[in-house]
Design an enzyme around this catalytic site. Structure first.
Site, short mmCIF file in Angstrom:
data_model
loop_
_atom_site.label_atom_id
_atom_site.label_comp_id
_atom_site.label_asym_id
_atom_site.label_seq_id
_atom_site.Cartn_x
_atom_site.Cartn_y
_atom_site.Cartn_z
N TYR A 119 38.92 39.63 30.69
CA TYR A 119 39.00 39.56 32.14
C TYR A 119 38.36 40.83 32.69
O TYR A 119 38.96 41.90 32.69
CB TYR A 119 40.46 39.41 32.59
CG TYR A 119 40.65 39.41 34.09
CD1 TYR A 119 39.75 38.77 34.94
CD2 TYR A 119 41.75 40.05 34.68
CE1 TYR A 119 39.91 38.77 36.31
CE2 TYR A 119 41.93 40.04 36.04
CZ TYR A 119 41.02 39.41 36.86
OH TYR A 119 41.18 39.42 38.23
N ASN A 125 33.27 38.08 36.15
CA ASN A 125 33.13 38.64 37.50
C ASN A 125 31.70 39.01 37.86
O ASN A 125 31.46 40.02 38.52
CB ASN A 125 34.08 39.83 37.68
CG ASN A 125 35.35 39.44 38.40
OD1 ASN A 125 35.32 38.68 39.37
ND2 ASN A 125 36.49 39.96 37.93
N ASP A 130 36.56 35.42 32.46
CA ASP A 130 36.12 35.66 33.82
C ASP A 130 35.36 36.99 33.80
O ASP A 130 35.97 38.05 33.73
CB ASP A 130 37.33 35.73 34.75
CG ASP A 130 36.96 36.14 36.17
OD1 ASP A 130 35.76 36.34 36.45
OD2 ASP A 130 37.89 36.28 36.99
N GLU A 142 43.92 36.59 33.92
CA GLU A 142 44.74 36.79 35.12
C GLU A 142 46.06 36.01 35.02
O GLU A 142 46.43 35.25 35.91
CB GLU A 142 43.96 36.41 36.39
CG GLU A 142 44.39 37.24 37.57
CD GLU A 142 43.49 37.12 38.80
OE1 GLU A 142 43.83 37.75 39.81
OE2 GLU A 142 42.47 36.40 38.76
#
Length: 251
Positions: free
Chosen positions: A105, A146, A144, A35
Site C-alpha cells: 500500500y 497510488n 494500491d 488499507e
C-alpha cells in the site's frame, strides 16, 4: 494460480458490504488487501483453507495490509527500509520456492504534495528491494500503488497533471521500475484499453460516470509475463472506493 488485490478502505466496513461473498466466489490462491484500517483482534475472519498474514499500522484506523493464501510460504517478512512509513503496515512479502508475492500500500503524496519527498524515497527503496528479490526468483508485486502511470490510466489527464498520483516524479518512478525488469500485467495484455479504472472519488455520481483512475496493479517480473493467462479489473464489485484487480498466471 489466481491472485487478487483490493484496497478495501476499511475491512470491517467492507465485510458489511459483501466482502466475503466476493472472496468466496473468487476462490483465489492469493488474496491481498490494502488499507485494512484495523488492529490485531478487531476482526475475526473465518477463512477455511487460508493462511492469514497481517501487517497492522501503529496508528489506529489507518493503512494496514493483509494476505490470505491457500499456500504456506517458506518465509514471511514485513516492511522495507527505515523511513517513517515503516510503522504504517504497508508491505508484506511471502516467499515460495519459485516466486515472491509482495503486497504493498504505497503512501499517498497528499493533495498539497507535502508527502512527495517521502513518497519518492519510498519508491527508491522499494525499487531496490524488488530488484534484489528479482535476482533470486520472479516477483509478483501488487497493491494500491497510488499512481496513474500514463494518460490512458485516468479519465481527465490534462487537468490532473502535477496532482498527487499523477506528478511527473511519481510516474517517472513507475517507468523506472518497469524498465528495470518488470511489466504492468494489465497493459501487457491490454495496451490500448481505455476507460478501465480501479479507483473513483466518493464525490456524487463520479463512479456512475466512470470518472476514475487506474492506480491498483499487478506488476510481474519480465520473465514470467509470458505465463500470464489474464489480467482483469472487476469494476462492478462494490464495497470500497477501489475495485479488485485479478490475474491468473501459470507458475
Amino acid at each position: 494460480m489466481k491472485f487478487i488485490s483490493w484496497n478495501v478502505n476499511g475491512l470491517r466496513a467492507c465485510v458489511k458490504k459483501g466482502f466475503l461473498d466476493y472472496f468466496n466466489e473468487m476462490n483465489a490462491d492469493f488474496f491481498s488487501l490494502q488499507e485494512t484500517k484495523l488492529q490485531e483482534g478487531q476482526i475475526d475472519l473465518q477463512l477455511d483453507g487460508y493462511y492469514q498474514f497481517w501487517n497492522y499500522a501503529e496508528k489506529k484506523g489507518y493503512s494496514g495490509t493483509a494476505i490470505f493464501t491457500k499456500h504456506k510460504p517458506l518465509s514471511v517478512s514485513y516492511g522495507v527500509g527505515e523511513h517513517e512509513s515503516q510503522s504504517e503496515g504497508r508491505i508484506i512479502t511471502l516467499e515460495y520456492e519459485n516466486f515472491y508475492v509482495v503486497n504493498v500500500y504505497t503512501p499517498n503524496s497528499q493533495r498539497d504534495l507535502a508527502r512527495l519527498p517521502l513518497r519518492l524515497q519510498w519508491e527508491d527503496e522499494l525499487s531496490d528491494y524488488l530488484t534484489h528479490l528479482d535476482k533470486k526468483k520472479p516477483v509478483i508485486y501488487c497493491g494500491d500503488l497510488n499512481v496513474a502511470h500514463e494518460e490512458i490510466d485516468l479519465k481527465n489527464p490534462k487537468s490532473n497533471i502535477g496532482n498527487s498520483g499523477f506528478t511527473i516524479e511519481e510516474r517517472g518512478k513507475m517507468s523506472n521500475l518497469l524498465s528495470s525488469g518488470f511489466v504492468d500485467s494489465f497493459r501487457y495484455l491490454y495496451p490500448e484499453q481505455k476507460d478501465t479504472y480501479t479507483w473513483w472519488s466518493y464525490m456524487s455520481k463520479v463512479r456512475e460516470r466512470n470518472i476514475g483512475w487506474r492506480i491498483d496493479y499487478f506488476i510481474l517480473s519480465n520473465r514470467i509475463a509470458p505465463n500470464l493467462i489474464d489480467s482483469q479489473i472487476h469494476c462492478d464489485v462494490m464495497g470500497s472506493d477501489h475495485c479488485p484487480v485479478c490475474i491468473e498466471v501459470s507458475l
